[in-house]
Write an enzyme that holds these catalytic residues in place. Structure first.
Site, PDB file in Angstrom:
ATOM      1  N   GLY A 137     -13.544  15.991 121.080  1.00  0.00           N
ATOM      2  CA  GLY A 137     -14.744  16.606 120.525  1.00  0.00           C
ATOM      3  C   GLY A 137     -15.922  15.641 120.566  1.00  0.00           C
ATOM      4  N   GLU A 177     -15.487   4.126 148.768  1.00  0.00           N
ATOM      5  CA  GLU A 177     -14.444   4.007 149.810  1.00  0.00           C
ATOM      6  C   GLU A 177     -14.063   5.350 150.421  1.00  0.00           C
ATOM      7  OE1 GLU A 177     -11.468   1.032 149.625  1.00  0.00           O
ATOM      8  OE2 GLU A 177     -12.463   0.149 147.891  1.00  0.00           O
TER       9      GLU A 177
HETATM   10  C1  LIG Z   1     -20.029   1.358 141.987  1.00  0.00           C
HETATM   11  C2  LIG Z   1     -20.058   1.381 143.490  1.00  0.00           C
HETATM   12  C3  LIG Z   1     -19.495   0.338 144.192  1.00  0.00           C
HETATM   13  C4  LIG Z   1     -19.546   0.334 145.595  1.00  0.00           C
HETATM   14  N1  LIG Z   1     -19.041  -0.746 146.277  1.00  0.00           N
HETATM   15  C5  LIG Z   1     -19.230  -0.824 147.618  1.00  0.00           C
HETATM   16  C6  LIG Z   1     -18.847  -2.004 148.346  1.00  0.00           C
HETATM   17  O1  LIG Z   1     -18.311  -2.971 147.792  1.00  0.00           O
HETATM   18  N2  LIG Z   1     -19.113  -2.056 149.682  1.00  0.00           N
HETATM   19  C7  LIG Z   1     -19.719  -1.012 150.335  1.00  0.00           C
HETATM   20  O2  LIG Z   1     -19.941  -1.129 151.542  1.00  0.00           O
HETATM   21  N3  LIG Z   1     -20.073   0.119 149.679  1.00  0.00           N
HETATM   22  C8  LIG Z   1     -19.847   0.243 148.343  1.00  0.00           C
HETATM   23  N4  LIG Z   1     -20.237   1.377 147.666  1.00  0.00           N
HETATM   24  C9  LIG Z   1     -20.885   2.454 148.405  1.00  0.00           C
HETATM   25  C10 LIG Z   1     -20.023   3.692 148.587  1.00  0.00           C
HETATM   26  O3  LIG Z   1     -18.931   3.422 149.419  1.00  0.00           O
HETATM   27  C11 LIG Z   1     -20.939   4.812 149.115  1.00  0.00           C
HETATM   28  O4  LIG Z   1     -21.769   5.179 148.034  1.00  0.00           O
HETATM   29  C12 LIG Z   1     -20.161   6.001 149.636  1.00  0.00           C
HETATM   30  O5  LIG Z   1     -19.495   5.675 150.830  1.00  0.00           O
HETATM   31  C13 LIG Z   1     -21.058   7.220 149.897  1.00  0.00           C
HETATM   32  O6  LIG Z   1     -22.175   6.888 150.643  1.00  0.00           O
HETATM   33  P1  LIG Z   1     -23.640   7.321 150.122  1.00  0.00           P
HETATM   34  O7  LIG Z   1     -23.763   6.896 148.726  1.00  0.00           O
HETATM   35  O8  LIG Z   1     -24.648   6.842 151.100  1.00  0.00           O
HETATM   36  O9  LIG Z   1     -23.598   8.914 150.129  1.00  0.00           O
HETATM   37  P2  LIG Z   1     -23.879   9.895 151.394  1.00  0.00           P
HETATM   38  O10 LIG Z   1     -23.091   9.465 152.562  1.00  0.00           O
HETATM   39  O11 LIG Z   1     -25.340  10.090 151.520  1.00  0.00           O
HETATM   40  O12 LIG Z   1     -23.218  11.238 150.840  1.00  0.00           O
HETATM   41  C14 LIG Z   1     -23.841  12.057 149.848  1.00  0.00           C
HETATM   42  C15 LIG Z   1     -23.011  13.333 149.718  1.00  0.00           C
HETATM   43  O13 LIG Z   1     -23.030  14.047 150.955  1.00  0.00           O
HETATM   44  C16 LIG Z   1     -21.698  14.278 151.387  1.00  0.00           C
HETATM   45  N5  LIG Z   1     -21.624  14.230 152.856  1.00  0.00           N
HETATM   46  C17 LIG Z   1     -22.108  13.272 153.686  1.00  0.00           C
HETATM   47  N6  LIG Z   1     -21.828  13.571 154.956  1.00  0.00           N
HETATM   48  C18 LIG Z   1     -21.154  14.738 154.949  1.00  0.00           C
HETATM   49  C19 LIG Z   1     -20.554  15.570 155.952  1.00  0.00           C
HETATM   50  N7  LIG Z   1     -20.594  15.237 157.235  1.00  0.00           N
HETATM   51  N8  LIG Z   1     -19.917  16.688 155.551  1.00  0.00           N
HETATM   52  C20 LIG Z   1     -19.861  17.040 154.247  1.00  0.00           C
HETATM   53  N9  LIG Z   1     -20.372  16.296 153.256  1.00  0.00           N
HETATM   54  C21 LIG Z   1     -21.014  15.162 153.593  1.00  0.00           C
HETATM   55  C22 LIG Z   1     -20.862  13.163 150.768  1.00  0.00           C
HETATM   56  O14 LIG Z   1     -19.511  13.522 150.701  1.00  0.00           O
HETATM   57  C23 LIG Z   1     -21.526  13.053 149.403  1.00  0.00           C
HETATM   58  O15 LIG Z   1     -21.026  14.022 148.542  1.00  0.00           O
HETATM   59  C24 LIG Z   1     -20.158   1.414 146.281  1.00  0.00           C
HETATM   60  C25 LIG Z   1     -20.683   2.487 145.555  1.00  0.00           C
HETATM   61  C26 LIG Z   1     -20.651   2.480 144.186  1.00  0.00           C
HETATM   62  C27 LIG Z   1     -21.252   3.640 143.439  1.00  0.00           C
END
Ligand SMILES: Cc1cc2nc3c(=O)[nH]c(=O)nc-3n(C[C@H](O)[C@H](O)[C@H](O)COP(=O)(O)OP(=O)(O)OC[C@H]3O[C@@H](n4cnc5c(N)ncnc54)[C@H](O)[C@@H]3O)c2cc1C
Length: 380
Positions: free
Chosen positions: A340, A364
């Site tokens: 709650g 990842e």
């Molecule tokens: C706390 C935290 C720690 C992290 N640590 C690391 C790290 O150590 N090293 C590192 O390199 N990165 C790291 N990241 C980054 C993370 O891996 C990325 O945020 C993630 O891969 C998504 O990429 P983006 O944020 O650019 O989202 P985008 O790729 O822009 O995606 C946005 C949305 O669109 C969707 N989408 C994109 N393309 C498609 C498609 N073709 N079809 C359908 N849906 C799609 C995605 O699924 C998502 O829902 C970290 C992120 C966070 C929040």
């Protein structure tokens, strides 16, 4: 198929649970609110042998598998995801070194990670390259006997505290295949031109460091390339097939922590003259959470066991990652619901679990990317 843990594995679980329960609860709220961490806790975990258990004994590791690392991860995350991430993410990149590093690179880095003397991080994501990692634009250009590196990275776990960063860079921009243009380069963070800025205001896992990185004319020797030039994308996929198992264990640990809190609270809290746990709606929620957790754990145990026995199944790893992250979000949500209004306050552990869970569906490989991998394996 035998899913029973061996005596050694049960001992690991017991020791990890004891350490987490003894060390994390008193500090979790402070680290979460202040977005900080005490690295002495990481050093202590290293001393006790919890960090890098999958690293070969030749590099001071315990020579265990990813399953054993997962068991520790599950226990740490069940108590506090932020501290669990702060401690166990310090080897994020060692999996790639084990697969593709030279003997010199492994000797340089791996023993220090196990000893608690150094931290490695992996930087792939950029402002315009998230799910589409082939869009990475940070460049590494050969200049004499050095790589000259320019660009920027986003969301790097441990960016401000890492000793080395394993960075995906564009080395072969003219290659006609976008899957053959990148390479991993090992960058010491004390080189001129390297800058990391901590990102504040994360929703959850706030004890864990996350940073934006910029690289301006950074120079490292040519032998800092890890793996083969132009093979970085394929090496990254192989790397993720190990590290995504860690995320499954994080998710199952978090979900179990949520279940434990829900059980405790609903047995104690009384409404309408009876404990919440006496209402059938509560009992069904508990039953569903326990079943989902068991199913997710079985999925990732099988995936991790196959990796440890040289029979990697990338679609199964993607299934385990998507499913375990989704059930973590659901279990944390249900646990907050059962608390709650108390669950909406950060003093309650379920609140931290709820805020931490979402990242499991993002980093990842988002859940959409995991489903893409699964459907490709089925549909071709
Ligand atoms: C706390 C935290 C720690 C992290 N640590 C690391 C790290 O150590 N090293 C590192 O390199 N990165 C790291 N990241 C980054 C993370 O891996 C990325 O945020 C993630 O891969 C998504 O990429 P983006 O944020 O650019 O989202 P985008 O790729 O822009 O995606 C946005 C949305 O669109 C969707 N989408 C994109 N393309 C498609 C498609 N073709 N079809 C359908 N849906 C799609 C995605 O699924 C998502 O829902 C970290 C992120 C966070 C929040």
């Amino acid at each position: 198929m035998d899913f029973t843990l061996s005596k050694e594995q049960r001992d690991i679980v017991r020791a990890a649970r004891k350490f987490a329960n003894g060390e994390f609860p008193d500090r979790a709220l402070e680290f979460d609110r202040e977005e900080k961490f005490d690295l002495d806790l990481w050093r202590k975990a290293c001393e006790l042998g919890f960090v890098g258990v999958f690293i070969d004994p030749a590099y001071s590791g315990a020579g265990m598998g990813f399953l054993e690392h997962s068991l520790i991860t599950e226990e740490f995350w069940a108590v506090d995801p932020g501290i669990g991430q702060a401690i166990l993410s310090t080897t994020f990149g060692s999996e790639a070194l084990l697969l593709y590093g030279t003997e010199d690179q492994k000797q340089l880095v791996l023993p220090k990670l196990v000893a608690g003397e150094a931290i490695i991080s992996t930087a792939i994501t950029e402002s315009d390259a998230g799910s589409d990692v082939t869009s990475v634009r940070t460049t590494a250009v050969k200049d004499g006997d050095e790589w000259l590196i320019n660009g920027s990275k986003m969301f790097n776990t441990n960016g401000t505290i890492a000793t080395w960063i394993l960075m995906l860079c564009t080395t072969d921009p003219e290659n006609p295949s976008r899957h053959e243009r990148h390479s991993f380069i090992l960058i010491p963070t004390n080189v001129p031109g390297f800058k990391a800025k901590k990102i504040l205001g994360k929703t959850g896992i706030r004890a864990s460091d996350t940073a934006d990185i910029s690289l301006k004319n950074v120079r490292v020797p040519l032998d800092h390339i890890v793996g083969k030039q132009g093979e970085g994308f394929h090496e990254l996929m192989a790397f993720f097939n190990r590290t995504r198992l860690h995320i499954c264990a994080q998710a199952v640990g978090l979900a179990r922590g949520a279940l434990d809190e829900a059980v405790r609270h609903t047995k104690e809290r009384r409404q309408f003259g009876a404990p919440l746990a006496s209402f059938q709606v509560t009992q069904f929620k508990i039953a569903e959470m326990a079943t989902l957790i068991r199913a997710a754990r079985n999925l990732y145990y099988e995936a991790a066991w196959l990796v440890d026995h040289g029979k990697l199944d990338h679609a199964l790893i993607a299934m385990a990652k998507w499913f375990s992250a989704e059930i973590a979000v659901r279990c944390a949500d249900e646990a907050v619901q059962m608390h709650g209004g108390y669950g909406y306050i950060d003093e309650y552990k379920v609140n931290r679990l709820y805020r931490a869970a979402k990242v499991l569906e993002i980093y990842e490989g988002t859940k959409e990317m995991e489903k893409t991998i699964i459907s490709r394996a089925i549909l071709g």
